[in-house]
Design a protein around this motif. Structure first.
Motif, short mmCIF file in Angstrom:
data_model
loop_
_atom_site.label_atom_id
_atom_site.label_comp_id
_atom_site.label_asym_id
_atom_site.label_seq_id
_atom_site.Cartn_x
_atom_site.Cartn_y
_atom_site.Cartn_z
N ALA A 20 0.84 -1.20 0.00
CA ALA A 20 0.00 0.00 0.00
C ALA A 20 0.87 1.25 0.00
O ALA A 20 1.81 1.36 0.79
N HIS A 21 0.55 2.19 -0.88
CA HIS A 21 1.30 3.45 -0.91
C HIS A 21 0.93 4.34 0.26
O HIS A 21 1.77 5.09 0.78
N ARG A 22 -0.32 4.26 0.72
CA ARG A 22 -0.76 5.11 1.82
C ARG A 22 -1.88 4.42 2.59
O ARG A 22 -2.77 3.82 1.99
N ALA A 86 -5.67 13.45 -4.03
CA ALA A 86 -5.29 12.04 -3.91
C ALA A 86 -3.82 11.81 -4.24
O ALA A 86 -3.29 12.38 -5.19
N ASP A 87 -3.15 10.99 -3.43
CA ASP A 87 -1.83 10.50 -3.82
C ASP A 87 -1.89 9.00 -4.07
O ASP A 87 -0.88 8.33 -4.08
N VAL A 88 -3.12 8.49 -4.26
CA VAL A 88 -3.32 7.09 -4.64
C VAL A 88 -4.25 7.06 -5.85
O VAL A 88 -5.07 7.96 -6.06
N THR A 89 -4.13 6.01 -6.64
CA THR A 89 -4.99 5.84 -7.82
C THR A 89 -6.27 5.13 -7.46
O THR A 89 -7.31 5.34 -8.09
N TRP A 90 -6.22 4.26 -6.45
CA TRP A 90 -7.38 3.53 -5.97
C TRP A 90 -7.45 3.65 -4.45
O TRP A 90 -6.42 3.58 -3.77
N LEU A 91 -8.66 3.83 -3.93
CA LEU A 91 -8.86 3.93 -2.49
C LEU A 91 -9.89 2.89 -2.07
O LEU A 91 -10.99 2.83 -2.62
N ALA A 92 -9.54 2.08 -1.08
CA ALA A 92 -10.47 1.09 -0.53
C ALA A 92 -10.84 1.50 0.89
O ALA A 92 -10.01 2.02 1.63
N HIS A 93 -12.08 1.24 1.26
CA HIS A 93 -12.57 1.51 2.61
C HIS A 93 -12.91 0.18 3.27
O HIS A 93 -13.88 -0.48 2.88
#
Length: 303
Positions: A20-22, A86-93
């Protein structure tokens, strides 16, 4: 998340280990007890983690009082995070007891999705209680699901969706940069459109540690019954001889009939990690054995 130090560190370490990047972690107990101030500082010091303690000052900054329901607090913070630069391309919750589990590299899997894939549903596999390594696989929705669950759990399967104690919907990744996105627990919305451009990738699942043991399940039971995943207003599962039934109705009925003994009988059939349960699942191609080795990951990322 509102969880003990070890659980928060395990969640973070596992997802850092995946690449994970973040990680955006929102700590729901404002009094520095869950997790402790020491663990908060360890998380905050990590370059890939952004940690927020959701105290009164946080909610004043958000222009509102803290919502009474934790589900609303969760979705508010997820939507807020998505709307940030955003500094991510995809975000999961996802929740603290959920662990993404890809076949191969998760970044490559996400990167290979078509440009018109705007969200990705990740279906759960549910941990069996006791051993820590065995999971029952998600059964896709369809006419065979109820018959299969009835074969596995002849006493109680008819009252469960997909044979699971908890959710069968899973969680979502959302591609960032889209306008008017808001998160729900199991879905996203873009304006009035639910789950735009949704796809599913069989090489990615969500390992859900909903009931790691009888003791842990029983300790969480009353809260879940009143305010959590077993609360009364949730939608009903399959029809049964009791009529359409949801987990709240099922557990209230069991407790009224035979108290703690009935709850334990239910739990042992549908959740316990036993040789007989593993054999039943294996016979239907639904057993998954996976050791996440969380202690090793915690040591690698947090010392």
């Amino acid at each position: 998340m509102k969880a003990a130090d070890a659980d928060v560190l395990a969640f973070a370490a596992h997802h850092l280990d995946l690449g994970a990047h973040r990680l955006f972690l929102y700590l729901d107990a404002p009094d520095a007890e869950l997790p402790s101030a020491h663990t908060h500082d360890r998380l905050k010091a990590h370059p890939k983690i952004r940690v927020t303690r959701c105290d009164a000052a946080w909610w004043r900054q958000r222009g509102r009082k803290a919502p009474e329901k934790h589900q609303v607090r969760q979705t508010h913070n997820a939507t807020y995070t998505y709307a940030r630069k955003a500094d991510v391309t995809w975000l999961a919750h996802i929740d603290v007891d959920e662990f993404l589990c890809p076949e191969g590299n998760i970044a490559a899997l996400l990167g290979a999705l078509a440009p018109d894939a705007l969200c990705l549903r990740v279906f759960p596999d549910e941990l069996l209680a006791g051993g820590g390594t065995a999971y029952k696989r998600h059964i896709p929705r369809g006419p065979e699901r109820e018959r299969l669950v009835d074969r596995l759990y002849p006493a109680y399967g008819r009252y469960l969706r997909g044979g699971f104690l908890s959710h069968v919907e899973g969680k979502l990744f959302a591609r960032t940069g889209l306008p008017d996105i808001s998160f729900r627990i199991h879905n996203i919305r873009q304006g009035d459109v639910e789950n735009p451009g949704m796809v599913w990738q069989p090489g990615l699942s969500l390992l859900h540690h909903h009931a790691p043991s009888w003791e842990a399940w029983r300790a969480a039971y009353d809260y879940r019954l009143a305010k959590g995943s077993y609360r009364a207003e949730l939608r009903h599962g399959p029809s049964s001889k009791l009529g359409p039934i949801n987990p709240h109705t099922l557990f209230r009925t069991l407790a009224a009939q035979n108290g703690e003994r009935a709850l334990r009988s239910f739990f042992d059939e549908v959740a316990a990690d036993t040789a007989a349960h593993r054999a039943l699942l294996a016979g239907e191609g639904l057993l998954r054995v996976c050791d996440l080795d969380l202690d090793t990951k915690v040591r690698a990322h947090f010392g």
